[in-house]
Motif scaffolding. Structure first.
Motif, PDB file in Angstrom:
ATOM      1  N   GLU A 245       0.856  -1.186   0.000  1.00 40.41           N
ATOM      2  CA  GLU A 245       0.000   0.000   0.000  1.00 40.41           C
ATOM      3  C   GLU A 245       0.893   1.237   0.000  1.00 40.41           C
ATOM      4  N   ILE A 246       0.668   2.122  -0.973  1.00 36.94           N
ATOM      5  CA  ILE A 246       1.462   3.353  -1.072  1.00 36.94           C
ATOM      6  C   ILE A 246       0.507   4.522  -1.237  1.00 36.94           C
ATOM      7  N   GLN A 247       0.603   5.517  -0.338  1.00 37.79           N
ATOM      8  CA  GLN A 247      -0.270   6.678  -0.399  1.00 37.79           C
ATOM      9  C   GLN A 247       0.543   7.959  -0.313  1.00 37.79           C
ATOM     10  N   ASN A 248       0.161   8.930  -1.123  1.00 35.58           N
ATOM     11  CA  ASN A 248       0.744  10.276  -1.089  1.00 35.58           C
ATOM     12  C   ASN A 248       2.258  10.255  -1.199  1.00 35.58           C
ATOM     13  N   SER A 249       2.753   9.498  -2.152  1.00 34.23           N
ATOM     14  CA  SER A 249       4.200   9.336  -2.330  1.00 34.23           C
ATOM     15  C   SER A 249       4.546   9.381  -3.814  1.00 34.23           C
ATOM     16  N   GLU A 250       5.850   9.525  -4.104  1.00 35.93           N
ATOM     17  CA  GLU A 250       6.281   9.677  -5.482  1.00 35.93           C
ATOM     18  C   GLU A 250       7.507   8.825  -5.765  1.00 35.93           C
ATOM     19  N   ASN A 251       7.574   8.368  -7.017  1.00 31.58           N
ATOM     20  CA  ASN A 251       8.776   7.730  -7.570  1.00 31.58           C
ATOM     21  C   ASN A 251       9.207   6.494  -6.808  1.00 31.58           C
ATOM     22  N   ASP A 252       8.244   5.766  -6.274  1.00 33.52           N
ATOM     23  CA  ASP A 252       8.561   4.480  -5.657  1.00 33.52           C
ATOM     24  C   ASP A 252       8.496   3.382  -6.712  1.00 33.52           C
ATOM     25  N   VAL A 253       9.237   2.296  -6.487  1.00 34.54           N
ATOM     26  CA  VAL A 253       9.293   1.180  -7.430  1.00 34.54           C
ATOM     27  C   VAL A 253       8.940  -0.109  -6.692  1.00 34.54           C
ATOM     28  N   VAL A 254       7.974  -0.830  -7.251  1.00 30.79           N
ATOM     29  CA  VAL A 254       7.593  -2.153  -6.738  1.00 30.79           C
ATOM     30  C   VAL A 254       7.925  -3.139  -7.851  1.00 30.79           C
ATOM     31  N   GLY A 266      -3.816  -6.715  -3.841  1.00 35.19           N
ATOM     32  CA  GLY A 266      -2.400  -7.013  -3.988  1.00 35.19           C
ATOM     33  C   GLY A 266      -1.545  -5.774  -3.843  1.00 35.19           C
ATOM     34  N   VAL A 267      -1.806  -4.764  -4.688  1.00 37.12           N
ATOM     35  CA  VAL A 267      -1.099  -3.470  -4.623  1.00 37.12           C
ATOM     36  C   VAL A 267      -2.147  -2.370  -4.637  1.00 37.12           C
ATOM     37  N   TYR A 268      -2.092  -1.468  -3.663  1.00 39.74           N
ATOM     38  CA  TYR A 268      -3.038  -0.358  -3.559  1.00 39.74           C
ATOM     39  C   TYR A 268      -2.258   0.945  -3.606  1.00 39.74           C
ATOM     40  N   ILE A 269      -2.606   1.814  -4.572  1.00 40.68           N
ATOM     41  CA  ILE A 269      -1.916   3.088  -4.777  1.00 40.68           C
ATOM     42  C   ILE A 269      -2.935   4.211  -4.665  1.00 40.68           C
ATOM     43  N   ALA A 270      -2.649   5.224  -3.843  1.00 42.62           N
ATOM     44  CA  ALA A 270      -3.529   6.386  -3.724  1.00 42.62           C
ATOM     45  C   ALA A 270      -2.688   7.653  -3.758  1.00 42.62           C
ATOM     46  N   GLU A 271      -3.047   8.559  -4.667  1.00 44.22           N
ATOM     47  CA  GLU A 271      -2.386   9.867  -4.775  1.00 44.22           C
ATOM     48  C   GLU A 271      -0.870   9.723  -4.860  1.00 44.22           C
ATOM     49  N   SER A 272      -0.408   8.822  -5.719  1.00 36.29           N
ATOM     50  CA  SER A 272       1.021   8.512  -5.768  1.00 36.29           C
ATOM     51  C   SER A 272       1.468   8.250  -7.196  1.00 36.29           C
ATOM     52  N   PHE A 273       2.786   8.406  -7.423  1.00 36.07           N
ATOM     53  CA  PHE A 273       3.436   8.049  -8.686  1.00 36.07           C
ATOM     54  C   PHE A 273       4.316   6.834  -8.388  1.00 36.07           C
ATOM     55  N   VAL A 274       3.983   5.693  -8.960  1.00 35.27           N
ATOM     56  CA  VAL A 274       4.672   4.454  -8.617  1.00 35.27           C
ATOM     57  C   VAL A 274       4.914   3.643  -9.884  1.00 35.27           C
ATOM     58  N   ASP A 275       6.057   2.989  -9.976  1.00 34.89           N
ATOM     59  CA  ASP A 275       6.318   2.005 -11.019  1.00 34.89           C
ATOM     60  C   ASP A 275       6.104   0.611 -10.432  1.00 34.89           C
TER      61      ASP A 275
END
Length: 618
Positions: A245-254, A266-275
């Motif tokens: 789970e990634i919220q309010n974050s940027e440029n993270d990589v999973v 499995g993967v939950y993204i909110a208000e974020s930039f994620v690869d």
């Protein structure tokens, strides 16, 4: 050089402590709690070393019952290198004053600390507490039944955790990080906690090759400006909430994780930039990947299957995401990919199959999205556009569905182009107006290649073959049908109750019925080549126009028996249309040449102009 010295030092330390360890941890001298508050006190308490990188101060081989002391070992305000090794600490509790923290090992404002092969259990708060410290290595520790969590890190940098085992934190997380940079967690196992990792404002950190299983909350939870972090090669399974789970974050990589059997997504993204790249995401109770919303995410080369809900769900104001080269199948929510309300998302080069409802759906005002170069098959409806406008569906291969593409619910200004649709029931069903269907190849459908239940649809430059109906227009008006090749169908072009439509410059060949108008009126049919249709070339029981005036004229009929005696390229006698009193007054003497639309004419002229300009420069 410093890294090399540190590695050599750790190898020597490993050899030193191997002879002291019993069942992996020291059973050494029983001692009272230790408190160190500066480099001098560290030197006085240490049993070995000189505080250098190659020969750190050593505190070793102790068993501490910290009940009533607040912590087992406290080290604060030091700059020298030190190691705490083969120490067992139990029951840290009973003193909540500042600097004690009711935790097994506390590092406060230190640099260059090593915690090696220690065991901490049953602390009232944390097993290990690190605050305002840097260059800390935590290796080979076992942390069990610590009430708030295994390891807590705050306002620190370059804290490295390797080969740790953390389990059964009663209320907290295995590893909790706050306002820290450069953390590393590798080769560790966390189970039985709440969240395996819980981080807020963690930056530039690396989580690799760990096992996070059977935790009550998330496997990994990143919140509040946790940026530029990488989660690589982890086994994340059987956690009660989200795998990641990634919220309010940027440029993270999973990347390259196995994420499975999560109680929610499995993967939950909110208000974020994620690869999200090259993961295996399967058997999660909710969605495989859930963007709510996400922006500028790259979701690439994942395997997503057998999740309890949708494979990939893109919701809300999600925009500018790229979903590429994923393989998505057998998700129990019966949808491979859903975009609800998002815009400017690119769905490309995916393989999507075996969903009992939808392969891909764009809905709820989703706009300006692109569905390109995908292979979508064995879904009930391979693509659905519902109440979504200004989207492009291009160059996809769609097979074996009740619908290749379904457009309904006030979906307008979509373009469906260059797709290959085959071997299902319906190629396209269009229930909304102002859409364009062009340059598609649609064949071998048991019902309709294309069926239009709407007004103002453009159908052009398609090849519609070997189906019950090539093109079927029903119950509406004001569409344009041009430049299509319609061959080998039962009905080539069929209108029922469909009015005020132009049908021109099509090839209608080798069908049972060529062009068939049933109770349809005020349509204009001209410049078509109607060739060798076995039952009727055309049929019309309404009132329609089958030719324009010269020089355009009517249609070419392969069974026309009249002549062109005056050489004006039109037959001298009308062609009679079965079904009523309609006639083609100006049948063409030879097959009509497919005309270019204005777009293609402008394109050709532009190319010629560029070529001429280049010659003049030369």
């Amino acid at each position: 050089m410093k890294v090399g010295i540190l590695i050599i030092g750790l190898l020597l330390i490993t050899a030193l402590f191997a002879s002291l360890s019993i069942s992996g941890h020291a059973q050494g001298i029983r001692a009272s709690a230790i408190r160190i508050n500066n480099d001098t006190e560290l030197k006085n308490i240490a049993t070995d070393g000189d505080g250098s990188q190659s020969n750190p101060y050593v505190i070793k081989d102790l068993t501490i019952n910290a009940d009533g002391y607040g912590c087992g070992i406290y080290v604060g305000n030091t700059t020298k290198y030190f190691l705490i090794g083969d120490v067992r600490i139990e029951n840290a509790s009973g003193n909540s004053n500042t600097y004690y923290y009711n935790s097994g090992i506390v590092l406060y404002n230190v640099t260059h600390g090593i915690i090696y092969n220690d065991a901490v259990n049953n602390s009232a708060k944390y097993g290990i507490y690190v605050y305002n410290s840097s260059d800390v290595n935590i290796t080979g520790v076992t942390l069990t039944y610590n009430y708030y969590g295994g390891i807590y890190v705050e306002q620190s940098q370059d804290v490295r955790v390797n080969s740790a085992r953390i389990y059964n934190a009663n209320t907290g997380s295995g590893l909790e990080i706050k306002d820290s940079v450069g953390l590393q967690l590798k080769n560790s196992e966390i189970n039985g906690t709440y969240n395996a990792i819980y981080a807020t404002n963690m930056d530039n950190s690396h989580v690799e090759n760990n096992v996070f299983r059977d935790n009550r909350g998330d496997g990994i939870a990143l919140y509040g400006d946790s940026n530029n972090n990488t989660m690589l090669g982890n086994e994340i399974t059987r956690n009660g909430a989200m795998g990641v789970e990634i919220q309010n974050s940027e440029n993270d990589v999973v990347e390259n994780n196995n994420i499975s059997f999560s109680g929610q997504h499995g993967v939950y993204i909110a208000e974020s930039f994620v690869d999200i790249i090259s993961n295996k995401i399967f058997n999660n109770s909710g969605l495989g990947i859930y963007l709510n919303p996400g922006a500028e995410c790259n979701i690439m080369e994942n395997e997503i299957h057998h999740n309890g809900n949708i494979g990939i769900g893109i919701y809300g104001s999600s925009s500018n995401n790229r979903v590429s080269k994923n393989t998505i199948w057998n998700n129990s929510g019966n949808i491979g990919i859903l975009i609800s309300g998002g815009s400017e998302n690119m769905i490309e080069n995916n393989i999507i199959f075996n969903h009992t409802y939808l392969g891909v759906v764009l809905r709820d005002s989703a706009s300006h999205n692109y569905l390109l170069n995908n292979t979508i098959f064995n879904n009930r409806q391979n693509v659905q556009i519902y109440s979504a406008s200004y989207n492009t569906i291009e160059n996809n291969t769609l097979k074996n569905g009740s619908d290749g593409i379904l457009v309904n619910g006030n979906s307008q200004w979509n373009r469906i182009t260059k797709n290959k649709i085959m071997d299902g029931e319906q190629g396209m069903e269009i229930y909304s107006g102002n859409n364009t269907v062009d340059n598609n190849t649609i064949e071998n459908l048991s019902y309709n290649a294309v069926v239009i239940y709407s007004n103002s649809t453009i159908v052009e430059n398609n090849t519609l073959m070997n189906s019950t109906n090539g093109l079927y227009l029903n119950g509406h008006a004001n569409s344009t049908v041009r430049f299509n090749v319609v061959k080998g169908n039962h009905y080539g072009i069929l209108l029922r109750g469909y009015n005020y439509t132009r049908i021109y410059s099509n090839v209608v060949e080798n069908n049972t019925y060529g062009i068939y108008l049933d109770h349809s009126y005020n349509n204009t049919i001209y410049r078509n080549s109607i060739i060798n249709n076995s039952q009727w070339q055309a049929y019309d029981n309404g009132n329609n126009t089958w030719n324009l005036s010269k020089p355009i004229g009517g249609n070419y009929w392969s069974d026309y028996t009249g002549a062109d005696n005056n050489g004006d390229e039109f037959g001298d006698i009308p062609y009679e249309i079965p079904g009523g009193d309609n006639k083609d007054q100006l049948p063409l003497a030879s097959p009509a040449v497919l005309e270019f639309s204005s777009f293609y004419l402008i394109l050709i002229l532009a190319i010629l102009a560029v070529g001429l300009a280049g010659r003049r420069r030369n």
